[in-house]
Design a protein around this motif. Structure first.
Motif, PDB file in Angstrom:
ATOM      1  N   PRO A  76     -11.910   4.950  -1.700  1.00 57.40           N
ATOM      2  CA  PRO A  76     -10.623   4.234  -1.734  1.00 57.40           C
ATOM      3  C   PRO A  76      -9.811   4.537  -3.000  1.00 57.40           C
ATOM      4  N   ILE A  77     -10.483   4.694  -4.117  1.00 51.10           N
ATOM      5  CA  ILE A  77      -9.782   5.022  -5.357  1.00 51.10           C
ATOM      6  C   ILE A  77      -9.152   6.409  -5.244  1.00 51.10           C
ATOM      7  N   GLY A  78      -9.924   7.366  -4.732  1.00 47.63           N
ATOM      8  CA  GLY A  78      -9.403   8.712  -4.550  1.00 47.63           C
ATOM      9  C   GLY A  78      -8.234   8.761  -3.575  1.00 47.63           C
ATOM     10  N   THR A  79      -8.311   7.986  -2.518  1.00 42.04           N
ATOM     11  CA  THR A  79      -7.229   7.944  -1.542  1.00 42.04           C
ATOM     12  C   THR A  79      -5.965   7.370  -2.167  1.00 42.04           C
ATOM     13  N   ALA A  80      -6.105   6.268  -2.891  1.00 41.76           N
ATOM     14  CA  ALA A  80      -4.941   5.660  -3.543  1.00 41.76           C
ATOM     15  C   ALA A  80      -4.309   6.625  -4.544  1.00 41.76           C
ATOM     16  N   LEU A  81      -5.145   7.279  -5.341  1.00 43.54           N
ATOM     17  CA  LEU A  81      -4.611   8.248  -6.305  1.00 43.54           C
ATOM     18  C   LEU A  81      -3.897   9.386  -5.599  1.00 43.54           C
ATOM     19  N   GLU A  87       1.127  13.180   8.201  1.00 38.65           N
ATOM     20  CA  GLU A  87       0.367  14.313   7.662  1.00 38.65           C
ATOM     21  C   GLU A  87      -0.063  14.046   6.229  1.00 38.65           C
ATOM     22  N   ASP A  88       0.829  13.465   5.422  1.00 45.32           N
ATOM     23  CA  ASP A  88       0.481  13.145   4.036  1.00 45.32           C
ATOM     24  C   ASP A  88      -0.664  12.140   3.976  1.00 45.32           C
ATOM     25  N   LEU A  89      -0.618  11.129   4.829  1.00 43.56           N
ATOM     26  CA  LEU A  89      -1.672  10.117   4.853  1.00 43.56           C
ATOM     27  C   LEU A  89      -3.000  10.725   5.290  1.00 43.56           C
ATOM     28  N   LEU A  90      -2.984  11.518   6.356  1.00 46.04           N
ATOM     29  CA  LEU A  90      -4.205  12.151   6.835  1.00 46.04           C
ATOM     30  C   LEU A  90      -4.761  13.116   5.785  1.00 46.04           C
ATOM     31  N   ASN A  91      -3.899  13.873   5.140  1.00 47.86           N
ATOM     32  CA  ASN A  91      -4.326  14.781   4.087  1.00 47.86           C
ATOM     33  C   ASN A  91      -4.977  14.012   2.950  1.00 47.86           C
ATOM     34  N   ALA A  92      -4.366  12.912   2.529  1.00 45.28           N
ATOM     35  CA  ALA A  92      -4.927  12.100   1.447  1.00 45.28           C
ATOM     36  C   ALA A  92      -6.295  11.554   1.834  1.00 45.28           C
ATOM     37  N   LEU A 113      -2.462   9.348  -2.625  1.00 45.31           N
ATOM     38  CA  LEU A 113      -1.221   8.875  -2.019  1.00 45.31           C
ATOM     39  C   LEU A 113      -0.116   8.674  -3.049  1.00 45.31           C
ATOM     40  N   PHE A 114      -0.468   8.119  -4.199  1.00 39.88           N
ATOM     41  CA  PHE A 114       0.542   7.821  -5.202  1.00 39.88           C
ATOM     42  C   PHE A 114       0.879   9.008  -6.094  1.00 39.88           C
ATOM     43  N   LEU A 115      -0.106   9.846  -6.370  1.00 42.23           N
ATOM     44  CA  LEU A 115       0.135  10.972  -7.262  1.00 42.23           C
ATOM     45  C   LEU A 115       0.433  12.271  -6.522  1.00 42.23           C
ATOM     46  N   GLY A 116       0.169  12.317  -5.225  1.00 35.03           N
ATOM     47  CA  GLY A 116       0.419  13.528  -4.448  1.00 35.03           C
ATOM     48  C   GLY A 116       1.866  13.989  -4.489  1.00 35.03           C
ATOM     49  N   PRO A 117       2.830  13.104  -4.193  1.00 35.03           N
ATOM     50  CA  PRO A 117       4.232  13.548  -4.210  1.00 35.03           C
ATOM     51  C   PRO A 117       4.704  14.081  -5.572  1.00 35.03           C
ATOM     52  N   PRO A 118       4.430  13.391  -6.690  1.00 39.17           N
ATOM     53  CA  PRO A 118       4.874  13.969  -7.962  1.00 39.17           C
ATOM     54  C   PRO A 118       4.158  15.276  -8.306  1.00 39.17           C
ATOM     55  N   ILE A 119       2.905  15.401  -7.904  1.00 40.78           N
ATOM     56  CA  ILE A 119       2.174  16.640  -8.167  1.00 40.78           C
ATOM     57  C   ILE A 119       2.755  17.775  -7.331  1.00 40.78           C
ATOM     58  N   ARG A 120       3.140  17.482  -6.080  1.00 40.89           N
ATOM     59  CA  ARG A 120       3.790  18.508  -5.246  1.00 40.89           C
ATOM     60  C   ARG A 120       5.105  18.957  -5.871  1.00 40.89           C
ATOM     61  N   ARG A 121       5.892  17.995  -6.378  1.00 42.82           N
ATOM     62  CA  ARG A 121       7.158  18.355  -7.027  1.00 42.82           C
ATOM     63  C   ARG A 121       6.908  19.192  -8.281  1.00 42.82           C
ATOM     64  N   LEU A 122       5.907  18.822  -9.061  1.00 41.58           N
ATOM     65  CA  LEU A 122       5.567  19.592 -10.256  1.00 41.58           C
ATOM     66  C   LEU A 122       5.121  20.998  -9.871  1.00 41.58           C
ATOM     67  N   SER A 123       4.322  21.113  -8.842  1.00 42.99           N
ATOM     68  CA  SER A 123       3.864  22.429  -8.382  1.00 42.99           C
ATOM     69  C   SER A 123       5.040  23.296  -7.939  1.00 42.99           C
ATOM     70  N   ALA A 124       5.964  22.688  -7.200  1.00 42.99           N
ATOM     71  CA  ALA A 124       7.144  23.436  -6.745  1.00 42.99           C
ATOM     72  C   ALA A 124       7.973  23.883  -7.945  1.00 42.99           C
ATOM     73  N   TRP A 125       8.136  23.003  -8.922  1.00 44.55           N
ATOM     74  CA  TRP A 125       8.909  23.347 -10.116  1.00 44.55           C
ATOM     75  C   TRP A 125       8.232  24.464 -10.894  1.00 44.55           C
ATOM     76  N   ALA A 147     -11.818  11.999   0.864  1.00 43.30           N
ATOM     77  CA  ALA A 147     -13.164  11.815   1.417  1.00 43.30           C
ATOM     78  C   ALA A 147     -14.068  12.967   1.005  1.00 43.30           C
ATOM     79  N   LEU A 148     -13.572  14.183   1.147  1.00 43.14           N
ATOM     80  CA  LEU A 148     -14.376  15.351   0.793  1.00 43.14           C
ATOM     81  C   LEU A 148     -14.712  15.362  -0.694  1.00 43.14           C
ATOM     82  N   ILE A 149     -13.715  15.169  -1.528  1.00 41.35           N
ATOM     83  CA  ILE A 149     -13.949  15.196  -2.971  1.00 41.35           C
ATOM     84  C   ILE A 149     -14.875  14.058  -3.387  1.00 41.35           C
ATOM     85  N   SER A 150     -14.661  12.857  -2.852  1.00 40.55           N
ATOM     86  CA  SER A 150     -15.523  11.726  -3.192  1.00 40.55           C
ATOM     87  C   SER A 150     -16.958  11.958  -2.724  1.00 40.55           C
ATOM     88  N   LEU A 151     -17.116  12.511  -1.544  1.00 42.34           N
ATOM     89  CA  LEU A 151     -18.449  12.789  -1.016  1.00 42.34           C
ATOM     90  C   LEU A 151     -19.202  13.778  -1.909  1.00 42.34           C
TER      91      LEU A 151
END
Length: 79
Positions: A51-56, A7-12, A58-70, A17-21
């Motif tokens: 590809p840049i947006g996807t990499a960002l 789900e995380d991969l598909l979401n990324a 994937l790598f920044l999604g988990p810490p941003i989710r933790r920050l949002s939860a906090w 894709a939407l934001i880049s488009l």
């Protein structure tokens, strides 16, 4: 691969894709105008940005989710 990771991969992929488009189309149109060369520039910029947006994502999604939860817990106070 776990369901959560899938789900995380598909979401990324979909969100990046939407934001880049949208942003590649918007900024290439602002730069070039709606000229005959604009669709090709949009496609090139999208192919570069996705590809840049996807990499960002994937790598920044988990810490941003933790920050949002906090931040959400900090707003609502202790339970």
């Amino acid at each position: 691969m776990s369901v959560r990771r899938s789900e995380d991969l598909l979401n990324a992929l979909l969100l990046s894709a939407l934001i880049s488009l949208v942003f590649s189309g918007l900024f290439s149109a602002l730069d070039l105008g709606l000229t005959p060369g604009w669709p090709a520039a949009w496609a090139r910029d999208f192919a570069f940005g996705w590809p840049i947006g996807t990499a960002l994502s994937l790598f920044l999604g988990p810490p941003i989710r933790r920050l949002s939860a906090w931040l959400t817990r900090a707003q609502t106070g202790p339970h």
